[in-house]
Design an enzyme around this catalytic site. Structure first.
Site, mmCIF file in Angstrom:
data_model
loop_
_atom_site.group_PDB
_atom_site.id
_atom_site.type_symbol
_atom_site.label_atom_id
_atom_site.label_comp_id
_atom_site.label_asym_id
_atom_site.label_seq_id
_atom_site.Cartn_x
_atom_site.Cartn_y
_atom_site.Cartn_z
ATOM 1 N N GLY A 61 37.812 43.850 50.346
ATOM 2 C CA GLY A 61 37.295 44.986 51.105
ATOM 3 C C GLY A 61 35.787 45.053 51.175
ATOM 4 O O GLY A 61 35.198 45.015 52.233
ATOM 5 N N ASP B 251 44.216 50.826 48.746
ATOM 6 C CA ASP B 251 43.920 50.409 47.379
ATOM 7 C C ASP B 251 44.522 51.365 46.369
ATOM 8 O O ASP B 251 44.319 52.573 46.450
ATOM 9 C CB ASP B 251 42.396 50.388 47.162
ATOM 10 C CG ASP B 251 41.725 49.264 47.939
ATOM 11 O OD1 ASP B 251 42.349 48.201 48.087
ATOM 12 O OD2 ASP B 251 40.577 49.467 48.382
ATOM 13 N N TRP C 113 40.704 58.637 39.660
ATOM 14 C CA TRP C 113 39.263 58.448 39.540
ATOM 15 C C TRP C 113 38.473 59.696 39.899
ATOM 16 O O TRP C 113 37.260 59.628 40.092
ATOM 17 C CB TRP C 113 38.811 57.230 40.368
ATOM 18 C CG TRP C 113 39.164 55.935 39.672
ATOM 19 C CD1 TRP C 113 39.632 55.800 38.388
ATOM 20 C CD2 TRP C 113 39.077 54.610 40.200
ATOM 21 N NE1 TRP C 113 39.827 54.477 38.099
ATOM 22 C CE2 TRP C 113 39.510 53.722 39.180
ATOM 23 C CE3 TRP C 113 38.668 54.086 41.433
ATOM 24 C CZ2 TRP C 113 39.538 52.332 39.373
ATOM 25 C CZ3 TRP C 113 38.714 52.704 41.608
ATOM 26 C CH2 TRP C 113 39.135 51.851 40.591
ATOM 27 N N ARG D 266 27.959 49.315 35.165
ATOM 28 C CA ARG D 266 28.650 49.944 36.295
ATOM 29 C C ARG D 266 29.025 51.376 35.955
ATOM 30 O O ARG D 266 29.615 51.649 34.908
ATOM 31 C CB ARG D 266 29.930 49.184 36.656
ATOM 32 C CG ARG D 266 29.699 47.823 37.237
ATOM 33 C CD ARG D 266 29.207 47.868 38.666
ATOM 34 N NE ARG D 266 30.103 48.633 39.530
ATOM 35 C CZ ARG D 266 29.743 49.173 40.693
ATOM 36 N NH1 ARG D 266 28.500 49.069 41.119
ATOM 37 N NH2 ARG D 266 30.627 49.811 41.420
ATOM 38 N N GLU E 96 44.299 41.275 40.451
ATOM 39 C CA GLU E 96 43.301 40.527 39.689
ATOM 40 C C GLU E 96 43.994 39.622 38.683
ATOM 41 O O GLU E 96 44.737 40.090 37.835
ATOM 42 C CB GLU E 96 42.385 41.493 38.936
ATOM 43 C CG GLU E 96 41.500 40.767 37.953
ATOM 44 C CD GLU E 96 40.418 41.629 37.349
ATOM 45 O OE1 GLU E 96 39.939 42.549 38.025
ATOM 46 O OE2 GLU E 96 40.059 41.374 36.201
ATOM 47 N N HIS F 281 46.138 46.958 46.811
ATOM 48 C CA HIS F 281 45.352 46.145 45.889
ATOM 49 C C HIS F 281 45.255 46.854 44.546
ATOM 50 O O HIS F 281 45.084 48.067 44.494
ATOM 51 C CB HIS F 281 43.953 45.896 46.454
ATOM 52 C CG HIS F 281 42.995 45.412 45.419
ATOM 53 N ND1 HIS F 281 43.067 44.142 44.900
ATOM 54 C CD2 HIS F 281 41.990 46.032 44.757
ATOM 55 C CE1 HIS F 281 42.129 44.004 43.974
ATOM 56 N NE2 HIS F 281 41.468 45.132 43.864
ATOM 57 N N HIS G 260 33.682 39.695 38.667
ATOM 58 C CA HIS G 260 32.879 40.391 37.659
ATOM 59 C C HIS G 260 31.795 39.500 37.080
ATOM 60 O O HIS G 260 30.929 39.965 36.365
ATOM 61 C CB HIS G 260 33.770 40.898 36.522
ATOM 62 C CG HIS G 260 34.780 41.891 36.983
ATOM 63 N ND1 HIS G 260 34.414 43.138 37.448
ATOM 64 C CD2 HIS G 260 36.121 41.835 37.100
ATOM 65 C CE1 HIS G 260 35.494 43.793 37.810
ATOM 66 N NE2 HIS G 260 36.544 43.023 37.614
HETATM 67 N N1 GLN Z 1 38.483 47.843 48.611
HETATM 68 C C1 GLN Z 1 37.750 48.011 47.390
HETATM 69 C C2 GLN Z 1 36.588 47.048 47.352
HETATM 70 O O1 GLN Z 1 36.715 45.974 47.799
HETATM 71 C C3 GLN Z 1 38.608 47.798 46.190
HETATM 72 C C4 GLN Z 1 37.859 48.027 44.915
HETATM 73 C C5 GLN Z 1 38.722 48.103 43.695
HETATM 74 O O2 GLN Z 1 39.862 47.766 43.723
HETATM 75 N N2 GLN Z 1 38.176 48.546 42.610
HETATM 76 O O3 GLN Z 1 35.529 47.343 46.850
HETATM 77 ZN ZN ZN Z 2 40.036 45.738 42.560
#
Ligand code: GLN
Ligand code: ZN
Length: 763
Positions: free
Chosen positions: A441, A608, A570, A524, A674, A650, A703
């Site tokens: 994204g 997401d 979040w 972060r 991931e 995601h 990361h």
């Molecule tokens: N679409 C978001 C991005 O690419 C997804 C971020 C995430 O999963 N933390 O930044």
């Molecule tokens: Zn992610």
């Protein structure tokens, strides 16, 4: 006299000073000495902020992560960084962040390239720690340097210091045995190092040490319960007094275990685990200190001080000197200071408390207990009025939203056809190659983007200029992706400061802070929006950006949304209604956005749910209830579309083994996850056709600044193809690329696209 203390202070700084110091150092713009000085300055200020308490945490400050600090204190460095011959802090950052192989060959074994440590969520918070690594042969060796240095600073400043460390059982429990050996077998080797550490602290004049064992609020089998008995049985001869701290939940069946551990005091979360307190008082030895965490360290709402006192006063009578008062957990999870907020709506602001205000609540409560309520009458009255005003505010209660919610039924969450049929229609429409490539994204949030946004926020440029700047960025992302040869494109999220705040800002029922930053990992931070009222969507939130991006390319453009469960998890959420209710309100609002995108001709929509797993209750017995409503909310959001519309979801840093049935039940056409740091191990959960739809296992660890090679990614995908049929595999990074730079992203994605091409030939 009830005493006051704190379990931990937000280290990042009220203006994110630590973040800027870390990043300047990592970019080579400042020296190690400057970085260390910034840390010392923050510690000094934070101790001043806490000077009114009877005991102040020391050692809670960290240059990256308190668990990684503990690994270094215990001498538990991964084998791969042991040969390093530079500053310890540099080596520490190598474990935290990984390092590309750019040093000379001769140094490959000492200070060359190195993989970053795995990162995972700290219990049920949005804070990520670096997972301790073990093998059967792990040895420990005390390195108390960091802690002693901070202790000396604190003592020089006249701070009533209480060092904070992660306890031995939790340390083992949250780590990972790389060779699948039994972590508990390491306990006998670990305990002498803890004993030595406590002895070292005693020698420095320390009276109390806070030893964090949050794993006590989870279900423990007999072996782990036994580990507690062994550990604290052995540490009881220490000359320091141990305050064993648990938080984030309820002790429940562990009450008896906690009460009989031979420690001088116990801290419990009296917000989430209030019901534990009476049984605990019954069970505790007559001289044990009981620290009650009565101010919520996980949210930003004012405590109802009068109600808390109604509950506390009889306990204070009973406990006398033995009672301590504190926040429920470390204040790491809340922003620093509400007083910094100049733009926050005054009414909403009157309902809130950040770290400094929470410490003040602790003070007021203790004063009321020690001197009687009249001593703090004005504070208590003002607090009572604010609590009452929030409860009755029409801004909190929206009858139209409540009516829409009452009409939700299961059909809202059903796709028209099962996955196999949808997949065939989507394939006919999208015409993607085998091993299609995409990204998650976001593209780099460059200095230009951030500058345009801050100028816009400051009123220095107008809306049109801001829009033009963002469109230029979107156009750049599209150009780059076309040049790279990616198959499904994204618009790059230039216009988004944050994947949750961006949506919260456009929904009614949300408020925003300017400085409400909370550390997520390393440097972060996130600024969770504040969900205070019933949620509704006044107008479309993303459609114009995606429409513009699609107009620039013939390739499919993915619409990009954040799902309701992630928005909820979040955000700082309401404490006056169940989370499930707030989530369903969000689901209805995002569903409208999904339908509007589809209406605008967008054929692929990603929703997401990065934070779905982190909403899991700490106790397994409560998981299914959560998963049921979370999946229902995702389905309400996603499943109103036609079969031809491809829904992606995601998730990051997730383990799926134990929730795979619910993940499958979400019924997204494609899920990207991931996996790169775990060497595709995470995919085991998806094996054996347990997951029936398409999967993009991340092959590029975003990361780390390392550039993954084509061969590395091909290798990872081949491992994936051993578990999942190749026709159902996608090739993508682990997560969004917003924290990376273009000069890292371009070579990495070039390699990724080549990897996909190589796979098409060979698998
Ligand atoms: N679409 C978001 C991005 O690419 C997804 C971020 C995430 O999963 N933390 O930044
Ligand atoms: Zn992610």
């Amino acid at each position: 006299m009830a005493r006051t203390h704190n379990l931990g202070f937000p280290r990042i700084g009220a203006k994110r000073e630590l973040k800027f110091a870390q990043e300047a150092y990592w970019k080579g713009q400042s020296s190690l000495a400057e970085l260390k000085a910034s840390g010392a300055k923050l510690r000094q200020r934070h101790w001043e902020n806490q000077a009114g308490l009877d005991l102040v945490p020391v050692g809670d400050f960290s240059f990256y992560d308190q668990v990684l600090d503990m690994s270094f204190t215990l001498g538990n460095l991964p084998e791969r960084v042991r040969g390093f011959h530079g500053d310890v802090l540099d080596n520490y950052f190598r474990v935290a962040r990984g390092r590309s192989a750019q040093a000379a060959e001769a140094h490959a074994g000492c200070c060359g390239g190195v993989a970053a440590g795995e990162m995972t969520k700290w219990f049920d918070t949005n804070y990520h720690y670096i997972v301790p690594e073990f093998t059967a042969g792990t040895e420990f060796k005390l390195d108390a340097g960091r802690l002693l240095e901070q202790l000396a600073e604190a003592q020089a400043q006249g701070v009533k210091a209480k060092p904070v460390i992660v306890g031995p059982v939790t340390y083992l429990a949250i780590g990972k045995a790389k060779d699948d050996s039994d972590r508990l077998a390491l306990l006998p080797r670990l305990l002498p190092v803890y004993a030595q550490l406590l002895e070292t602290l005693a020698a420095q004049g320390v009276e109390w040490v806070q030893i964090d064992e949050p794993v006590l609020v989870t279900e423990l089998d007999a072996a782990w319960q036994g580990a507690f008995e062994t550990a604290y049985g052995e540490l009881k001869t220490s000359r320091v007094k141990l305050l064993l701290a648990t938080y984030f939940g309820q002790l429940l069946e562990n009450v008896a275990l906690a009460a009989r551990l031979p420690v001088a005091g116990l801290h419990v979360d009296a917000v989430n685990g209030r019901d534990d307190v009476l049984p605990l008082i019954e069970a505790l030895p007559a001289d044990s200190v009981l620290s009650l965490g009565v101010v919520n360290g996980r949210n930003i709402w004012k405590t109802d001080l009068n109600a808390t006192l109604d509950w506390l006063e009889p306990l204070a009578q009973r406990l006398g000197e033995r009672l301590w008062i504190a926040p429920s957990c470390s204040l790491l999870h809340v922003p620093v200071d509400l007083a910094s907020e100049q733009k926050l709506d005054a009414e909403v602001k009157s309902w809130l408390a950040f770290a400094l205000q929470k410490l003040d609540e602790v003070r007021v409560l203790a004063q009321a207990l020690n001197q009687g309520r009249q001593a703090v009458r004005a504070e208590l009255d003002a607090n009572g009025a604010d609590i009452q005003a929030r409860r009755n505010s029409p801004r909190v209660n929206n009858p139209a939203v409540k009516a829409a919610l009452a009409k939700v039924d299961a059909r809202l969450g059903e796709r028209q056809q099962p996955y196999a049929e949808r997949a065939a229609r989507q394939a006919a429409l999208l015409k993607l190659p085998k091993f299609p490539t995409t990204t998650i994204g976001s593209f780099p949030q460059t200095a230009d983007i951030r500058q345009a946004r801050s100028q816009f926020k400051a009123g220095e440029i107008d809306e049109a200029a801001y829009q033009a700047a963002m469109r230029a960025e979107i156009a750049r992302s599209v150009r780059e992706q076309e040049a790279l040869g990616l198959d499904v494109l994204v618009h790059g999220e230039a216009e988004r400061n944050d994947m949750v705040e961006y949506f919260g800002e456009q929904l009614d029922g949300y408020a925003f802070s300017q400085f409400g930053w909370v550390q997520s990992y390393g440097s972060r931070c996130v600024k969770p929006p504040i969900l205070f009222g019933d949620i509704s969507r006044p107008k479309a939130m993303t459609v114009e950006w995606i429409r513009y991006a699609q107009s620039l390319t013939d390739k499919p453009m993915k619409g990009m949304l954040t799902g309701p469960v992630t928005i909820l998890n979040w955000s700082f959420v309401r404490d006056d209604q169940p989370r499930a209710v707030s989530c369903r309100q969000l689901a209805l609002a995002i569903r409208q956005e999904v339908l509007d995108l589809e209406q605008a001709g967008v054929r692929v929509i990603q929703i997401d749910e990065a934070a779905l797993r982190e909403g899991l209750p700490l106790r397994r017995a409560q998981w299914q209830e959560y998963l049921d409503w979370a999946v229902e909310c995702f389905r309400i959001t996603a499943n109103g579309v036609a079969d031809e519309t491809q829904i992606h979801t995601h998730m990051c840093y997730s383990e799926f083994n134990d929730i795979i049935a619910s993940i499958a039940d979400m019924d997204a056409d494609v899920i990207t996850i991931e996996t790169s740091r775990s060497d595709m191990e995470l995919l085991d959960a998806f094996d054996d056709f347990k997951y029936p739809n398409e999967i993009g296992p991340g092959v590029y660890d975003i990361h780390s600044p390392n550039i993954p090679t084509e061969a590395h990614m091909v290798n990872l995908m081949k491992k994936a193809a051993e578990r999942i049929p190749a026709e159902r595999l996608w090739v993508n990074p682990d997560c969004g690329l917003k924290t990376r730079q273009w000069n890292e992203v371009i070579p990495a994605l070039t390699n990724m696209v080549s990897a996909a091409r190589a796979l098409r030939e060979s698998v």
